[in-house]
Scaffold this motif. Structure first.
Motif: not given
Lengths: 206, 488
Positions: B38, B40, B42, B427-428, B431-433, B436
């Protein structure tokens, strides 16, 4: 009331040299304001982690912990005050502990004033504008450093050079305090373990 | 009393253990645990993308066990060519994994010649077989029916050292017949030969990674010590493959490298897209004593996807054209589906084949529903059919609600349809900034256009009220002063 609790802190952040002197000589500083500044800083730091816009917020929401947030600001704050007092007492500083505490607390005010609107504004920013977010965060930080510097200088009636030396020494002393604290803590723990082991030996040896 | 409490506690603990184990972590028949990363960093469990279907060994085919097989290639017609190095033969299977024939050499000017520990092979569109005949320092090219076409011998060139040993290991061929050879002990890059077998030069070089610790250590050592130290030479490539556009994909096993996979354009520059969360380098997190992934083979799957084979943990990593890690499968072990010493990866239809030298067999992996959906959606996205990809992504999300790439995919499609606000949420989640930000910019402009009048009216009204309030306060104060002065 308004004069001392709102107007003076706001005056202080723009005219630090005068105001810190007033704080020291006229006894204008209020402990309540200093504590409030510390509390608000902690709240702002936490709010920023939780509510800053998605584009600037890289905190894993699962890792936010209020106790840790409080400790990361409050512990260094008090450590700084204690370390600074210890150092300046030996280095002929004129400040009392109360004044050090006030100066440090009051210098946090720009952080609060800048962080609060930036948290809101960051939610309306796109990638290209996030530079402003970081810029203002840095401004808040350097403003805080500048106030802390002038505060220390005024409260202790130091020269510029001596202030810098004192501040660096304070950082070193903070480290020493942490080290000693850890040492004492570890020793206490071992003492406790020792006692507890003896206790266990005794109760099982019947 | 204390005893009963203790007993109860033990019982409780036992029950909780049972309950915890009652639900299996992943209901699958895979001998390995699939996972993905993911944002983060992990490693989180993921559904299996591929499951082992069967293995094929030499005795299954009735031709005696394979011995140190080193490469496998699938031709465009679907035939599977296995290079059985230890037995110096090429085993050819059809798409159903039935034995077609075995080639154990070729005739050259009337006499029969064999291979000597060949390292790699490649089959081009006209079913010509290119064999990197490592032990004989040559590249042998056979035509479709096993007759010798031509041989590329050790090249002679000014750029080569005089004592140069030509030991080709892996090779690939582009559609005009240029041969790209990874040779042993060649640090300059991939050797490139033209269609007549003439050495053209090198393409792609691995850069030397600077190790500053080593550098400082070197400053303090004597000349004799320095002579004993390892040289800073670039690493060799481990394998090559080519996509239909003629871009060469190459892997290297440099342990410190963050770019072990390269996509080389015709002038030898690395043009691999790395837009994912992480470096395209296999495992992101690993134990120190195991070390990072050692990528030993790469296979271009089409639609921008490529799979790489990791020899550290014996896993297969698949990426899309933008460098997002799609799925991971495989692992160490002795069961069917886990690998002992994998050496090569291939694709046959929708199956993936991994050649295991340690077990002397070919493992056939079949995509699961999850894997099939991901492949389809990525392909559609690559072809620009984002709207069609959406419902497949939604299927993927039903199977794995943590699949970030699916969220991003849906978001991109929504963005295309100008549904900016909906896209923001996806997108949030993904996690695609970057995307986004694009969506948010459009959404903000939309909002501004719609509500600018309201904003302005409210603003003007606010200013007006402020002025009014001020006047009122002033007026009242004056009245008060007047009253105190006794004017009323």
């Amino acid at each position: 009331m308004k004069q001392d609790y709102i107007k003076f802190p706001l005056h202080l952040i723009f005219h630090p040299i005068d105001a810190y002197w007033d704080l020291k000589s006229d006894n204008r500083g209020r402990m309540l304001v200093a504590f409030l500044a510390l509390a608000l800083t902690i709240i702002m730091m936490t709010l920023q982690k939780q509510y800053a816009g998605f584009l600037v917020n890289f905190t894993d929401p699962r890792t936010i912990n209020s106790i840790v947030e409080i400790a990361t600001v409050a512990v260094p704050f008090f450590l700084w005050c204690i370390a600074n007092w210890s150092v300046t007492t030996l280095m002929e500083g004129e400040g009392r502990f109360r004044e050090i505490f006030l100066a440090t607390g009051y210098s946090l005010i720009p952080v609060i004033l800048i962080y609060a609107p930036m948290i809101v504004i960051s939610r309306f920013m796109v990638q290209e504008e996030t530079a402003f977010y970081y810029l203002f965060n840095s401004i808040a930080f350097f403003w805080f450093l500048l106030l802390l510097f002038i505060g220390t200088m005024t409260v202790h009636q130091y020269t510029v050079f001596k202030t810098i030396i004192t501040m660096l020494l304070t950082l070193v002393v903070m480290g020493i305090i942490v080290f000693l604290g850890a040492l004492v803590f570890s020793m206490l723990q071992q003492l406790y373990e020792f006692g507890y082991n003896i206790y266990r030996e005794l109760i099982f040896r019947t | 009393m204390a005893r009963t409490v203790k007993r109860w506690l033990v019982l409780l603990a036992a029950v909780s253990l049972l309950l915890a184990n009652a639900v299996p972590a992943a209901a699958s028949s895979a001998p390995y645990e699939s996972y993905n990363y993911n944002s983060w960093r992990e490693a989180v469990p993921s559904p299996d993308a591929y499951l082992p279907k069967r293995t094929i060994s030499g005795s299954d085919l009735g031709i005696g066990e394979f011995k140190d097989p080193s490469d496998v290639n699938v031709s465009s017609s679907g035939q599977i060519y296995i290079l059985d190095s230890g037995n110096s033969r090429i085993v050819i299977l059809d798409a159903e994994y039935k034995l077609l024939r075995v080639m154990d050499g070729f005739t050259r000017e009337g006499s029969k010649e064999t291979f000597n520990a060949p390292g790699g092979l490649f089959v081009d569109e006209e079913e010509r077989i290119y064999v990197a005949d490592t032990g004989n320092s040559r590249v042998v090219i056979l035509n479709a029916d096993g007759q010798l076409d031509r041989i590329i011998n050790a090249p002679e060139s000014d750029v080569l050292a005089t004592d140069f040993q030509f030991q080709p290991l892996k090779l690939t061929v582009d559609h005009v017949g240029r041969v790209y050879v990874v040779a042993q002990g060649v640090y300059e890059g991939i050797m490139q030969f033209d269609e007549t077998g003439k050495f053209i030069g090198y393409v792609g070089t691995n850069k030397v990674e600077r190790d500053y610790g080593e550098y400082i250590w070197r400053m303090f050592s004597t000349k004799a010590q320095r002579a004993q130290m390892v040289l800073f030479v670039p690493t060799e490539f481990s394998s090559v493959d080519i996509d239909h556009k003629g871009f060469v994909y190459a892997t290297n096993i440099d342990p410190g490298s963050n770019e072990p996979i390269k996509r080389l354009n015709p002038s030898g520059e690395d043009v691999l897209k790395r837009f994912g969360y992480f470096d395209v380098k296999g495992d992101i997190r690993f134990r120190n004593n195991t070390g990072p992934s050692k990528l030993i083979d790469v296979k271009v799957l089409g639609n921008g996807m490529y799979s790489v084979l990791d020899a550290t943990q014996n896993r297969v990593f698949t990426y899309d054209d933008e460098g997002h890690l799609l799925y991971i499968y495989g692992g160490k072990g002795n069961q069917v589906g886990t690998l002992k010493t994998p050496v090569a990866i291939e694709q046959s239809g929708n199956h993936q084949l991994v050649l295991d030298r340690g077990k002397s067999n070919l493992v056939v992996y079949e995509p699961t529903r999850f894997g099939t959906h991901v492949n389809e959606a990525v392909a559609l996205h690559y072809q620009g059919e984002d709207t069609e990809a959406v419902h497949i992504w939604q299927e993927v999300l039903k199977l794995n609600a943590n699949y970030d790439i699916a969220y991003i995919g849906i978001g991109k499609s929504l963005l295309m349809e100008k549904k900016n606000k909906e896209a923001l949420g996806y997108f949030e989640l993904g996690m695609d900034r970057k995307s986004y930000s694009v969506a948010f910019k459009r959404y903000r402009r939309e909002m501004m256009k719609e509500h600018f009048g309201t904003f302005l009216t409210a603003g003007i009204a606010l200013i007006f009220i402020l002025i009014l309030a001020r006047v009122a306060v002033k007026w009242r104060r004056r009245r008060q002063i007047d009253r105190e002065a006794g004017l009323h």
